[in-house]
Design an enzyme around this catalytic site. Structure first.
Site, PDB file in Angstrom:
ATOM      1  N   HIS A  76       0.866  -1.298   0.004  1.00 46.41           N
ATOM      2  CA  HIS A  76      -0.085   0.059   0.010  1.00 46.41           C
ATOM      3  C   HIS A  76       0.839   1.354  -0.155  1.00 46.41           C
ATOM      4  O   HIS A  76       0.392   2.100  -0.416  1.00 46.41           O
ATOM      5  CB  HIS A  76      -0.886  -0.056   1.072  1.00 46.41           C
ATOM      6  CG  HIS A  76      -2.084  -1.061   1.180  1.00 46.41           C
ATOM      7  ND1 HIS A  76      -3.344  -0.869   0.872  1.00 46.41           N
ATOM      8  CD2 HIS A  76      -2.151  -2.338   1.301  1.00 46.41           C
ATOM      9  CE1 HIS A  76      -4.073  -1.735   0.633  1.00 46.41           C
ATOM     10  NE2 HIS A  76      -3.123  -3.083   0.927  1.00 46.41           N
ATOM     11  N   ASP A  81       3.346   9.792  -0.177  1.00 45.10           N
ATOM     12  CA  ASP A  81       2.155   8.798   0.008  1.00 45.10           C
ATOM     13  C   ASP A  81       2.162   7.863  -1.052  1.00 45.10           C
ATOM     14  O   ASP A  81       2.091   8.196  -2.219  1.00 45.10           O
ATOM     15  CB  ASP A  81       0.811   9.925   0.048  1.00 45.10           C
ATOM     16  CG  ASP A  81       0.004   9.574   1.205  1.00 45.10           C
ATOM     17  OD1 ASP A  81      -0.092   8.241   1.420  1.00 45.10           O
ATOM     18  OD2 ASP A  81      -0.741  10.097   1.800  1.00 45.10           O
TER      19      ASP A  81
HETATM   20  P1  ADQ Z   1      -3.097   5.872   4.895  1.00 49.88           P
HETATM   21  O1  ADQ Z   1      -1.537   6.393   5.097  1.00 49.88           O
HETATM   22  O2  ADQ Z   1      -3.785   5.503   6.243  1.00 49.88           O
HETATM   23  O3  ADQ Z   1      -3.155   4.728   3.874  1.00 49.88           O
HETATM   24  P2  ADQ Z   1      -5.098   7.193   3.196  1.00 49.88           P
HETATM   25  O4  ADQ Z   1      -5.010   6.670   2.013  1.00 49.88           O
HETATM   26  O5  ADQ Z   1      -5.433   8.906   3.118  1.00 49.88           O
HETATM   27  O6  ADQ Z   1      -3.948   7.158   4.138  1.00 49.88           O
HETATM   28  O7  ADQ Z   1      -6.270   6.861   4.109  1.00 49.88           O
HETATM   29  C1  ADQ Z   1      -6.834   7.297   5.239  1.00 49.88           C
HETATM   30  C2  ADQ Z   1      -8.225   6.817   5.312  1.00 49.88           C
HETATM   31  O8  ADQ Z   1      -8.623   6.939   6.747  1.00 49.88           O
HETATM   32  C3  ADQ Z   1      -9.125   7.539   4.449  1.00 49.88           C
HETATM   33  O9  ADQ Z   1     -10.053   6.456   4.097  1.00 49.88           O
HETATM   34  C4  ADQ Z   1      -9.874   8.428   5.522  1.00 49.88           C
HETATM   35  O10 ADQ Z   1     -11.214   8.825   5.130  1.00 49.88           O
HETATM   36  C5  ADQ Z   1      -9.623   7.885   6.657  1.00 49.88           C
HETATM   37  N1  ADQ Z   1      -9.828   8.814   7.850  1.00 49.88           N
HETATM   38  C6  ADQ Z   1      -8.768   9.972   7.862  1.00 49.88           C
HETATM   39  N2  ADQ Z   1      -8.989  10.543   9.130  1.00 49.88           N
HETATM   40  C7  ADQ Z   1     -10.018  10.155   9.661  1.00 49.88           C
HETATM   41  C8  ADQ Z   1     -11.130  10.338  10.627  1.00 49.88           C
HETATM   42  N3  ADQ Z   1     -10.460  11.294  11.340  1.00 49.88           N
HETATM   43  N4  ADQ Z   1     -12.170   9.763  10.856  1.00 49.88           N
HETATM   44  C9  ADQ Z   1     -12.290   8.503  10.165  1.00 49.88           C
HETATM   45  N5  ADQ Z   1     -11.478   8.295   9.075  1.00 49.88           N
HETATM   46  C10 ADQ Z   1     -10.569   8.849   8.857  1.00 49.88           C
HETATM   47  C11 ADQ Z   1      -2.112   3.941   3.378  1.00 49.88           C
HETATM   48  C12 ADQ Z   1      -1.217   4.487   2.726  1.00 49.88           C
HETATM   49  C13 ADQ Z   1      -1.990   5.208   1.502  1.00 49.88           C
HETATM   50  C14 ADQ Z   1      -2.909   4.420   0.615  1.00 49.88           C
HETATM   51  C15 ADQ Z   1      -3.793   3.684   1.438  1.00 49.88           C
HETATM   52  C16 ADQ Z   1      -4.423   2.596   1.117  1.00 49.88           C
HETATM   53  O11 ADQ Z   1      -0.149   5.311   3.296  1.00 49.88           O
HETATM   54  O12 ADQ Z   1      -0.896   5.998   0.660  1.00 49.88           O
HETATM   55  O13 ADQ Z   1      -3.621   5.323  -0.120  1.00 49.88           O
HETATM   56  O14 ADQ Z   1      -3.020   2.961   2.489  1.00 49.88           O
HETATM   57  O15 ADQ Z   1      -3.569   1.721   0.116  1.00 49.88           O
END
Ligand code: ADQ
Length: 473
Positions: free
Chosen positions: A162, A370
């Site tokens: 990921h 990211d």
């Molecule tokens: P993350 O680094 O966790 O994922 P991201 O892809 O932005 O980053 O996902 C975060 C998720 O958490 C989103 O679905 C978002 O809606 C949710 N989220 C954030 N803040 C929140 C809150 N306060 N309450 C509820 N939900 C919240 C890792 C990798 C990324 C990659 C993903 C998937 O670092 O680059 O996109 O995996 O492969």
């Protein structure tokens, strides 16, 4: 132990912290990309999910969640420290994110990483039916494909990373680089977010292991390991549906009123992590207030930053610095009843997130690096009204698919300030055209398309049958 034809192996089980006495657990949409992405896929799929229940000690007995059987893997306190906080999140995580923070190396962490990976592989070997598909997720478990293949040569093994896979100059710093590569090469298919990552992997397979490799496959003894890019996505229909719900729209209006009806709202939603560029973003915002380009009362920033990995000193320090900066900005520029930054550390449910996306005039996603960034895609899915501008880091995987966003280099503070202003001052027609183009892309590339692409590449024979289950709405 009952067996499954589809087994997902990930570091964490997707469950909430509170287990009922009978072992029932709630399926959690935790603030994190992996469980956000897999949740809509697996909810109705007969499968087994192998993972850690989130607390040290013996594994609890867990009831199924929906159609998914949960298979918890125990971890001791020490293993949590050395495997999860240590090798996974203090060595690999920073190194894979361009070493934006210095990776830490401790020899004893490797022993725990290997031990925990072996435990996960053994659990998968036990629950996989003959000829099953086992889908291993992410950097915590890079050794599982090879360990599992030794135990169960009959199963099909997929591995998906990921996070970014770094260029050879960085990867070769790892003392255990060859073992990590060989671990991944135990899979039949190694998937990455971006083609560049597959290219980096192929180069390393050639230079470090002397294997014959292209950007599409690596030959390992008498096997062919396929590699490729499978950019992950979101449940577009779910988020766009949510964002049109009357209660969500009413909530968005209420949020704007609660913010004091500013002319413009900037929203940022991140896990609290040094890769997400939160400090750089706050600094750019502060300087724009200092320069008089932005004024409190007219513009407001809502920064959501959910803390995690707080056992690691670096994460606690980051949180302290972010909180100090927020307090500084509010102290210097806020007025009674008129804050410059609204800072929230709570997890939100999906409707509240959708309302936040709807209230944003600019959604700022400015990570230093990211893998993909699902928040950027969720925002686009939520904007059926085609309003709102996406400020997006060039260093998020999502930038490759969303070139119509306001792209920015978050290391360039002046560029960040300039592009944020451009996004805030965008002509509505221009913003709408950009949003429409991004929505078009997402429409064809949602999470089901991702699963379809990955699983059919993994298994052209049984893939379609699995797919029918995984991708049913
Ligand atoms: P993350 O680094 O966790 O994922 P991201 O892809 O932005 O980053 O996902 C975060 C998720 O958490 C989103 O679905 C978002 O809606 C949710 N989220 C954030 N803040 C929140 C809150 N306060 N309450 C509820 N939900 C919240 C890792 C990798 C990324 C990659 C993903 C998937 O670092 O680059 O996109 O995996 O492969």
């Amino acid at each position: 132990m009952q067996q499954s034809s589809l087994v997902v192996v990930a570091n964490h089980l997707p469950i909430g912290g509170n287990l009922a006495p009978d072992g029932t657990s709630r399926w959690r949409r935790s603030p994190g990309g992996l469980s956000s992405a897999l949740h809509p896929l697996l909810w109705h799929t007969p499968a087994t999910w192998i993972g850690w229940a989130g607390r040290p000690g013996a594994a609890p007995a867990l009831a199924d969640v929906g159609e998914v059987r949960l298979c918890p893997v125990p971890m001791t306190d020490e293993e949590m420290h050395d495997h999860y906080e240590g090798f996974a999140n203090s060595t690999l995580w920073p190194l894979y994110h361009d070493a934006v923070e210095q990776p830490v190396h401790h020899r004893r962490w490797w022993d725990a990483y290997l031990r925990v990976n072996r435990r996960f592989a053994e659990a998968a070997a036990e629950v996989a039916e003959a000829d099953a598909t086992v889908w291993v997720q992410d950097y915590h478990l890079q050794l599982v494909p090879r360990l599992l293949r030794e135990l169960r040569p009959d199963v099909r093994i997929g591995f998906f990373l990921h996070v970014p896979f770094p260029p050879p100059e960085l990867f070769t710093q790892l003392p255990r680089r060859a073992e990590l590569l060989r671990g991944m090469l135990g899979a039949d298919l190694v998937g990455f977010q971006l083609a560049q990552a597959a290219h980096n992997f192929a180069q390393l397979a050639t230079t470090l292991l002397g294997l014959e490799a292209t950007d599409r496959q690596v030959r390992v003894d008498d096997r062919i390991v396929r590699i490729g890019a499978f950019p992950i996505s979101i449940d577009v229909a779910e988020m766009s549906g949510l964002a049109e719900r009357p209660d969500v729209l009413a909530r968005a209006a209420q949020l704007r009123a609660d913010l004091g009806n500013p002319r413009q709202v900037i929203v940022a939603v991140d896990r609290m992590d040094y890769t997400k560029g939160i400090e750089q973003r706050l600094k750019a915002y502060r300087e724009l207030l200092e320069d008089g380009e932005l004024r409190v009362g007219e513009t407001v920033l809502v920064q959501v930053a959910v803390p995690g990995r707080e056992g690691i000193l670096r994460y606690r320090r980051l949180r302290e610095r972010v909180e100090r900066e927020v307090a500084r900005i509010n102290g210097e520029f806020g007025r009674v009843g008129d804050m410059a930054v609204h800072y929230l550390t709570q997890p939100f449910d999906r409707p509240e997130l959708a309302a936040l996306y709807r209230v944003a005039d600019v959604l700022a996603v400015t990570p230093l690096r990211d893998g993909m960034n699902l928040v950027a895609k969720e925002f686009v899915a939520a904007r059926g009204d085609r309003a709102g501008a996406l400020l997006l880091s060039e260093f998020a995987g999502a930038a490759a698919e969303l070139p119509q966003a306001y792209l920015v280099n978050p290391h360039d503070l002046d560029g960040l300030k300039r592009t944020l202003l451009q996004a805030l001052r965008a002509e509505p027609a221009d913003a709408a055209a950009r949003m429409a183009a991004m929505r078009e892309r997402l429409h064809h590339h949602d999470i089901r398309a991702w699963a379809r692409a990955y699983l059919s590449a993994l298994d052209s024979r049984h893939g379609p049958e699995l797919l029918a289950r995984v991708t049913e709405e």
